[in-house]
Enzyme design. Structure first.
Site, mmCIF file in Angstrom:
data_model
loop_
_atom_site.group_PDB
_atom_site.id
_atom_site.type_symbol
_atom_site.label_atom_id
_atom_site.label_comp_id
_atom_site.label_asym_id
_atom_site.label_seq_id
_atom_site.Cartn_x
_atom_site.Cartn_y
_atom_site.Cartn_z
ATOM 1 N N LYS A 1 0.832 -1.206 0.000
ATOM 2 C CA LYS A 1 0.000 0.000 0.000
ATOM 3 C C LYS A 1 0.863 1.252 0.000
ATOM 4 C CE LYS A 1 -1.561 2.140 3.621
ATOM 5 N NZ LYS A 1 -2.276 2.762 4.748
ATOM 6 N N ASN A 2 1.922 1.258 0.817
ATOM 7 C CA ASN A 2 2.744 2.455 0.966
ATOM 8 C C ASN A 2 3.643 2.704 -0.236
ATOM 9 O OD1 ASN A 2 1.614 3.048 3.428
ATOM 10 N ND2 ASN A 2 3.242 2.071 4.617
ATOM 11 N N ARG B 1 -4.367 10.070 4.570
ATOM 12 C CA ARG B 1 -3.241 10.985 4.630
ATOM 13 C C ARG B 1 -2.442 11.013 3.325
ATOM 14 N NH1 ARG B 1 -0.817 14.028 7.908
ATOM 15 N NH2 ARG B 1 1.318 14.614 7.457
ATOM 16 N N CYS C 1 -4.624 7.930 9.710
ATOM 17 C CA CYS C 1 -4.473 7.459 11.088
ATOM 18 C C CYS C 1 -4.125 8.605 12.025
ATOM 19 C CB CYS C 1 -3.360 6.411 11.174
ATOM 20 S SG CYS C 1 -3.809 4.810 10.504
ATOM 21 N N ARG D 1 2.425 14.433 12.694
ATOM 22 C CA ARG D 1 2.632 14.185 11.262
ATOM 23 C C ARG D 1 2.432 15.446 10.421
ATOM 24 N NH1 ARG D 1 -0.014 8.582 9.160
ATOM 25 N NH2 ARG D 1 1.459 7.161 10.047
ATOM 26 N N VAL E 1 2.661 18.521 7.636
ATOM 27 C CA VAL E 1 2.910 18.555 6.191
ATOM 28 C C VAL E 1 3.833 19.715 5.821
ATOM 29 C CG1 VAL E 1 0.703 17.465 5.639
ATOM 30 C CG2 VAL E 1 0.840 19.955 5.771
ATOM 31 N N ASP E 2 4.448 20.341 6.831
ATOM 32 C CA ASP E 2 5.259 21.524 6.540
ATOM 33 C C ASP E 2 6.451 21.202 5.643
ATOM 34 O OD1 ASP E 2 6.288 20.108 8.820
ATOM 35 O OD2 ASP E 2 7.667 21.768 9.159
ATOM 36 N N LEU E 3 7.005 19.985 5.723
ATOM 37 C CA LEU E 3 8.146 19.643 4.875
ATOM 38 C C LEU E 3 7.739 19.599 3.405
ATOM 39 C CD1 LEU E 3 9.810 16.874 7.064
ATOM 40 C CD2 LEU E 3 10.739 19.149 6.575
ATOM 41 N N VAL F 1 9.751 7.031 16.444
ATOM 42 C CA VAL F 1 9.322 7.674 15.195
ATOM 43 C C VAL F 1 8.081 8.537 15.399
ATOM 44 C CG1 VAL F 1 8.593 7.273 12.809
ATOM 45 C CG2 VAL F 1 10.349 5.810 13.847
#
Length: 421
Positions: free
Chosen positions: A22-23, A93, A117, A122, A124-126, A330
């Site tokens: 999936k990823n 996401r 999830c 998590r 999204v700034d990057l 993480v």
């Protein structure tokens, strides 16, 4: 809302096929928007997130053609709108991954801030800062990221990721594939799924090198063309079924997978007492009926132990001989499954980012509630080893990441069934 009912105490035994990752499938599907001719993606897993991404394409005017073997042909030349609406994005996401390709190919995009999830912040700034480094003008307003490329298109950039981000690396790498000039991404994610995406981009004519290391170099090209590509096997699904077999003292053979993708996980399973054999596209695990030994685990970015296998190893340790510690580095807030397992008789103590698990002789079936994708998988494993029946609620989380989980477990001898809600 569907539920799973598991009658535990049966050793898993048998052979199953592992699905596509999936990823890997989600960013590869997003990358098809970069091509100006049709692209076919094969070995897609039959999952809710994949269906959502395909539905998102449909809303944008792209009409994917899907065959019975779950291959999909995407022709992005028919795109009509560059908006990814909230009602779809809120459930997944990975929808943020269409941002880079749309800005690079069409010059603009409007993507709702994503859901998925509930694991930590998590941010999204990057993604945003990476695109801004390439000249994009970005505003975040009304719950949407609105991005516009400069006249003449995105420009190659030298970008350093403050923290390792898989989706951030993928988004900027895709955007850079059609940018003017060279882009260098430092402190890039090294995950196999990033490598798979780079291989797909190169198959369409991109010039990406260094994927799998922490420095990726992309020389932008004028166009990307179609082709045919098969998604890599799912290493987390592979690991989950291996842990399930180990926890039950069973034996499984997994086909269409790759042992080199999860060496850290295999090492810990051997430490737990498993006998493991591997081939070019299969893995066999045999516990020979023995109870596993507790192991210590510390999550970290690839090639270290994956955070997406942390919950499954807590379930393994819960019924193992001895005490094991699981340290999560993480994501924060990723021990929500612990409280549900303790209701089943597990002895797990959480201290900050560490779970201390003292193995017990057996768990007892109970009603439990899934809180996120991998937490749900750990509750399935707990249910497989528990005495009596375990009822797992909110299993839509499981359906986001595991293809036909009850059917595959039934093939291995488990007593598990889905009850429609």
């Amino acid at each position: 809302m569907d539920k799973l009912i598991i009658t535990g105490g049966i050793r898993l035994d048998g052979e199953i096929r592992i699905s596509g990752a999936k990823n890997s499938a989600l960013p590869i599907l997003a990358a098809t928007l970069l091509a100006d001719t049709p692209v076919t993606v094969c070995n897609l897993p039959h999952l809710h997130d994949i269906t959502t991404m395909i539905e998102l394409f449909g809303r944008m005017g792209v009409q994917p053609i899907i065959d019975e073997k779950l291959s999909v042909e995407v022709d992005a030349s028919s795109i009509k709108t560059l908006v990814a609406p909230y009602e779809l994005v809120k459930t997944m996401r990975a929808s943020i991954l269409v941002l880079g390709p749309m800005v690079a190919r069409f010059g603009e995009a409007e993507v709702a801030l994503p859901g998925g999830c509930a694991i930590g912040s998590r941010p999204v700034d990057l993604h945003i800062r990476g695109l801004e480094a390439m000249g994009a003008k970005i505003d975040v307003e009304g719950g949407y990221i609105k991005a516009k490329a400069p006249a003449g298109g995105l420009r190659g950039a030298h970008f350093f990721f403050d923290t390792v981000s898989v989706t951030g690396t993928e988004n900027i790498m895709m955007a850079a594939a059609l940018a003017n000039g060279r882009s260098v991404l430092e402190n890039a994610a090294r995950e196999p799924e990033v490598v798979d995406l780079a291989n797909f981009l190169n198959a369409m004519g991109a010039k990406v090198s260094g994927a799998g290391t922490d420095t990726i170099v992309i020389d932008g090209v004028k166009r990307l063309g179609g082709g045919r590509y098969s998604v890599m096997p799912d290493r987390i699904e592979t690991g989950t079924y291996l842990v399930a077999a180990a926890a039950t003292g069973g034996r499984v053979r997994l086909k269409d997978t790759d042992a080199t993708l999860l060496e850290a996980v295999l090492h810990k399973l051997v430490e737990a007492g498993a006998h493991i054999d591997t081939g070019s596209d299969w893995i066999e695990l045999d516990m020979k009926g023995k109870r596993p030994k507790a192991v210590n685990v510390r999550t970290a970015p690839y090639p270290a132990f994956p955070t997406d296998m942390q919950a499954q190893f807590i379930a393994l340790n819960a019924i193992a001989e001895g005490t094991g510690t699981v340290i999560e580095t993480v994501f924060e807030n990723r021990f929500m499954h612990v409280y549900e397992m303790n209701r089943m008789g597990a002895q797990i103590l959480v201290e900050g980012n560490t779970a201390i698990v003292t193995g017990v002789d057996h768990l007892k079936g109970a009603p439990v509630m899934a809180t996120d994708l991998r937490a749900s998988a750990s509750l399935v494993i707990a249910g497989l080893v528990a005495e009596g029946d375990t009822l797992i609620d909110r299993i839509y989380h499981i359906d986001r990441g595991y293809e036909c989980i009850e059917e595959k477990l039934q093939l291995l001898g488990a007593k598990i069934r889905r009850v429609p809600g």
